[in-house]
Design an enzyme around this catalytic site. Structure first.
Site, PDB file in Angstrom:
ATOM      1  N   HIS A  69       0.671  -1.111  -0.176  1.00  0.00           N
ATOM      2  CA  HIS A  69      -0.189   0.053   0.130  1.00  0.00           C
ATOM      3  C   HIS A  69       0.926   1.177  -0.093  1.00  0.00           C
ATOM      4  O   HIS A  69       1.466   1.428   0.742  1.00  0.00           O
ATOM      5  CB  HIS A  69      -0.944   0.026   1.186  1.00  0.00           C
ATOM      6  CG  HIS A  69      -1.695  -1.248   1.132  1.00  0.00           C
ATOM      7  ND1 HIS A  69      -1.556  -2.255   1.624  1.00  0.00           N
ATOM      8  CD2 HIS A  69      -3.046  -1.252   0.741  1.00  0.00           C
ATOM      9  CE1 HIS A  69      -2.495  -3.197   1.528  1.00  0.00           C
ATOM     10  NE2 HIS A  69      -3.598  -2.492   1.065  1.00  0.00           N
ATOM     11  N   HIS A 308      -4.173   4.149  -3.014  1.00  0.00           N
ATOM     12  CA  HIS A 308      -4.326   3.438  -1.753  1.00  0.00           C
ATOM     13  C   HIS A 308      -3.351   2.116  -1.769  1.00  0.00           C
ATOM     14  O   HIS A 308      -2.516   1.922  -0.764  1.00  0.00           O
ATOM     15  CB  HIS A 308      -5.631   2.951  -1.420  1.00  0.00           C
ATOM     16  CG  HIS A 308      -5.933   1.919  -0.510  1.00  0.00           C
ATOM     17  ND1 HIS A 308      -5.872   2.382   0.972  1.00  0.00           N
ATOM     18  CD2 HIS A 308      -5.838   0.546  -0.134  1.00  0.00           C
ATOM     19  CE1 HIS A 308      -6.008   1.522   1.770  1.00  0.00           C
ATOM     20  NE2 HIS A 308      -5.913   0.487   1.046  1.00  0.00           N
ATOM     21  N   GLU A 460     -17.404  -3.192  25.333  1.00  0.00           N
ATOM     22  CA  GLU A 460     -16.611  -4.434  25.273  1.00  0.00           C
ATOM     23  C   GLU A 460     -15.491  -4.332  24.137  1.00  0.00           C
ATOM     24  O   GLU A 460     -14.393  -4.832  24.390  1.00  0.00           O
ATOM     25  CB  GLU A 460     -17.690  -5.615  24.968  1.00  0.00           C
ATOM     26  CG  GLU A 460     -18.473  -5.918  26.212  1.00  0.00           C
ATOM     27  CD  GLU A 460     -19.561  -5.146  26.100  1.00  0.00           C
ATOM     28  OE1 GLU A 460     -20.740  -5.510  27.033  1.00  0.00           O
ATOM     29  OE2 GLU A 460     -19.859  -4.465  25.183  1.00  0.00           O
ATOM     30  N   HIS A 523     -29.018 -14.558  25.971  1.00  0.00           N
ATOM     31  CA  HIS A 523     -28.014 -14.359  27.031  1.00  0.00           C
ATOM     32  C   HIS A 523     -27.441 -15.666  27.497  1.00  0.00           C
ATOM     33  O   HIS A 523     -26.506 -15.951  28.334  1.00  0.00           O
ATOM     34  CB  HIS A 523     -28.274 -13.627  28.287  1.00  0.00           C
ATOM     35  CG  HIS A 523     -28.453 -12.139  28.241  1.00  0.00           C
ATOM     36  ND1 HIS A 523     -29.461 -11.495  27.183  1.00  0.00           N
ATOM     37  CD2 HIS A 523     -28.000 -11.147  28.868  1.00  0.00           C
ATOM     38  CE1 HIS A 523     -29.154 -10.201  27.239  1.00  0.00           C
ATOM     39  NE2 HIS A 523     -28.465 -10.222  28.447  1.00  0.00           N
TER      40      HIS A 523
END
Length: 707
Positions: A69, A308, A460, A523
């Site tokens: 890149h 890129h 999280e 859950h």
């Protein structure tokens, strides 16, 4: 062809927009410092030359590899020049110096940016390794990799590539550095006080993990963190405006960051912004938007999404000529640039030597802290066997949830390992991993930077990345907790920790199965444990009683070459009191062991893990020819000797059944019949869910009888 330093510098200083596309922006000046910190003329010429030579190194390496890149290495070269040539403090002769500034390339695809600057800055990364970019066994893999068994490249602080992870890792670095200040600095001696720099692109800030981490960084006032945004207005598929339109500076201001908006090709502006960001310890992390032209210097592709990747390879010779580099000499670095960075090294060595004097005085004045720091840096902790012997028996005889057993175990671990810290995504009360008497980390309220308990909030993904940052930083062992079912929020960070071999990271994941009960299938994890087990180099422990829980905690802090996931139950489970505590601990540390020996000729082996071990032992107690094997960690068991594995699971006994309250596939490696849960659960009291889905001793006995 030879090019003089002056000729190269003249080309480099032809102007901020001396070639290719120009675009305008309105600079936001955070401080008057921005207009007062100009680079002197000679240094500026040297930095400009170095920037173009770094571009040349990237172009030659990517062309040789036929992949890579180019966009970022060419577009952000001036940023690299200021960081490595003027503003960062480091010592290539001691790349692990504990008070060095850290640089993380969050946009890891632009790895030749980093490799080029490490070579120029004097790190032990020879030109030959740049020539071997992306080749097998080279020191220059496609994306930067933290030193591990596969690569050991000095100056690489973090494994990056998944976009956004480096930014969030950097927040972990910054938190760890603040913690080091809080734990080790004294009024008389300051041995920690470095900055964390990270370079990131549009893709990094589109990923949600950076937003989570940015909020945490601002809330905890991590003003040692400096994020440099390579704002080139390009993403891979399209120009960035096709998918983004927010004002990112206002967004970060709203988070609580100081923000700067500069021309990323103007050496004066870049240095002034970074100098201002370093000096302003006002409790705010710093966000510097560096407006750049992607692929700068390669007129055929610069400023477009074609820049890129490696699309510019056919135009390398022309680009090198345009920026004043010899097209016929590959991997060219002028003597002037080598000399300039020799002077940079000398300047940094003086700072390093002064620090060493301070450090020596600190050690003499603080011998206990000095020992603690030495143990932390070198990971000197008691061995697993020493911990088995030292941590008192739990004395548990009644049924107890392993999350409760874990609460007691973590206190003992914290006593034995002073540099062990823990945190939670708003679930300390449920996961029970709070270190008592450890204090809380952060700014405000009852928090200090010396606290050992981190409050991540309901973030999280950021938690996982921040934990990795702690591990990369190298001064603390860190664990984080949430419900097991939510590990999927930060699974990408677990994968990176595993491939980066981060032994200083562990995860405390509670509410481990359908036994969660009333909260229902959202859950109740059924596939999650096995989903973690398939990640290479991740040890997944699901202990079956209190002593196995102690063993799993011991493993998580003594393991050196990768992370550990600790899977704890919400519901109570029986204790295997027929075996003494050391036998259970030592057996669990081997991943699997005989939990109940047969009393007659071996007829059947019952294999179980976690809360299902109690059922196996209950059924096995009435079967003289039955052996019960508890297997809390399959990956650790697989690492044992062939002799040990044969002693536990003799090949002569093929009549085997395995039981776990989760998907069944993994257990067919060990058994011909498996009792598992290959469906989602439902909302009801946990014992009813377990019973309805076959997780009982009665159903186990029934299935054995049918064999």
């Amino acid at each position: 062809m030879k090019f003089s330093m002056l000729a190269l510098a003249a080309t480099a200083l032809a102007g901020v927009h001396g070639f290719g596309i120009s675009r305008s922006f309105t600079p936001f000046q955070q401080s008057s410092v921005l207009s007062s910190a100009a680079v002197d003329v000679d240094t500026k010429a040297a930095l400009a030359t170095a920037a173009n030579e770094a571009r040349g190194l990237a172009m030659d390496s990517i062309r040789a590899a036929k992949s890579g890149h180019m966009g970022l290495p060419l577009g952000a070269a001036e940023v690299g020049a200021i960081l490595y040539g003027a503003e960062m403090t480091y010592n290539p002769k001691d790349p692990k110096w504990i008070n060095r500034d850290r640089f993380i390339l969050s946009a890891g695809h632009g790895s030749m940016f980093l490799y080029s600057w490490l070579n120029l800055a004097g790190f032990d990364l020879p030109i030959d390794e740049l020539k071997n970019f992306r080749q097998h066994h080279s020191m220059t893999p496609g994306h930067p990799e933290f030193p591990n068994s596969e690569h050991n490249t000095p100056g690489i602080e973090s494994t990056t590539g998944p976009l956004g992870q480096g930014v969030a890792n950097a927040v972990g670095f910054a938190a760890s550095e603040k913690m080091a200040e809080g734990v080790y600095n004294t009024d008389d001696h300051k041995i920690f006080g470095h900055n964390i720099f990270v370079l990131a692109g549009d893709g990094c800030f589109q990923e949600g993990v950076t937003s989570e981490a940015a909020c945490f960084a601002a809330h905890e006032k991590l003003d040692n963190l400096i994020v440099l945004y390579d704002a080139n207005e390009v993403t891979l598929d399209k120009m960035a405006e096709y998918t983004q339109s927010e004002d990112i500076l206002k967004r970060y201001e709203a988070y609580g960051w100081d923000v700067y908006d500069i021309d990323g090709h103007d050496l004066d502006a870049v240095q002034a912004a970074i100098a201002a960001a370093k000096s302003n310890k006002n409790g705010k992390p710093k966000f510097v938007k560096c407006n750049t032209i992607i692929g700068k210097g390669m007129e055929e592709t610069e400023g477009t999404n074609a820049a890129h990747g490696e699309a510019g390879v056919p135009y390398v010779d022309n680009a090198k000529k345009n920026i004043g580099l010899p097209a016929d000499e590959k991997w060219f670095v002028s003597e002037g640039t080598r000399s300039f960075f020799g002077d940079v090294q000398s300047k940094n060595e003086k700072i390093y030597d002064e620090w060493q004097s301070t450090f020596a005085a600190w050690k003499e004045a603080n011998p206990a802290l000095a020992t603690q720091l030495d143990n932390a840096v070198n990971d000197n902790i008691p061995s697993a066997q020493e911990m088995v012997d030292t941590i008192p028996a739990t004395g548990a005889e009644e049924p107890e949830a392993s999350r409760v057993s874990g609460k007691d175990a973590i206190q003992e671990i914290a006593k034995l390992v002073p540099h062990y810290v823990s945190g939670s995504a708003d679930l300390h009360g449920s996961c029970r991993n709070y270190i008592e008497g450890g204090g809380n980390f952060g700014a405000g309220f009852d928090k200090t930077y010396a606290g050992r308990n981190l409050y991540f909030g309901i973030r999280e993904h950021a938690m996982g990345s921040i934990l990795n940052g702690f591990a990369y930083h190298g001064l603390f062992k860190a664990s984080g907790s949430t419900f097991l079912v939510f590990v999927d929020y930060f699974r990408p960070t677990v994968r990176v920790a595993s491939l980066a071999e981060l032994g200083a990271v562990s995860y405390i994941l509670t509410h481990d199965s359908i036994g969660v009960g009333e909260d229902g299938p959202t859950h109740q994890p059924v596939e999650t444990v096995s989903g973690l087990r398939v990640i290479p180099n991740l040890d997944v422990y699901r202990p079956g009683d209190a002593e196995e829980t102690v063993a799993s905690m011991i493993h998580s802090v003594t393991r050196k070459d990768g992370p550990t996931a600790l899977i704890f139950s919400r519901q109570n489970i029986d204790q295997n009191t027929a075996l003494d505590y050391k036998t259970r601990r030592e057996g669990a540390l081997k991943g699997g062991y005989i939990a109940k020996e047969e009393t007659d000729e071996l007829d059947i082996i019952i294999i179980a893990t976690g809360s299902e071990v109690q059922h196996a032992i209950k059924v096995g107690a009435d079967m003289p020819g039955a052996r019960v094997v508890s297997m809390p960690c399959t990956s650790v068991f697989e690492k044992q000797s062939a002799e040990y594995k044969e002693s536990v699971l003799p090949s002569s006994c093929t009549k085997r059944i395995a039981m776990e309250a989760g998907v069944s596939d993994i257990w067919y490696k060990y058994a011909s019949k498996v009792i598992g849960v290959d469906r989602f659960g439902f909302s009801a009291p946990g014992d009813i869910v377990m019973s309805e889905l076959g997780m009982t001793a009665e159903n186990l006995k029934k299935e054995i009888d049918s064999m």
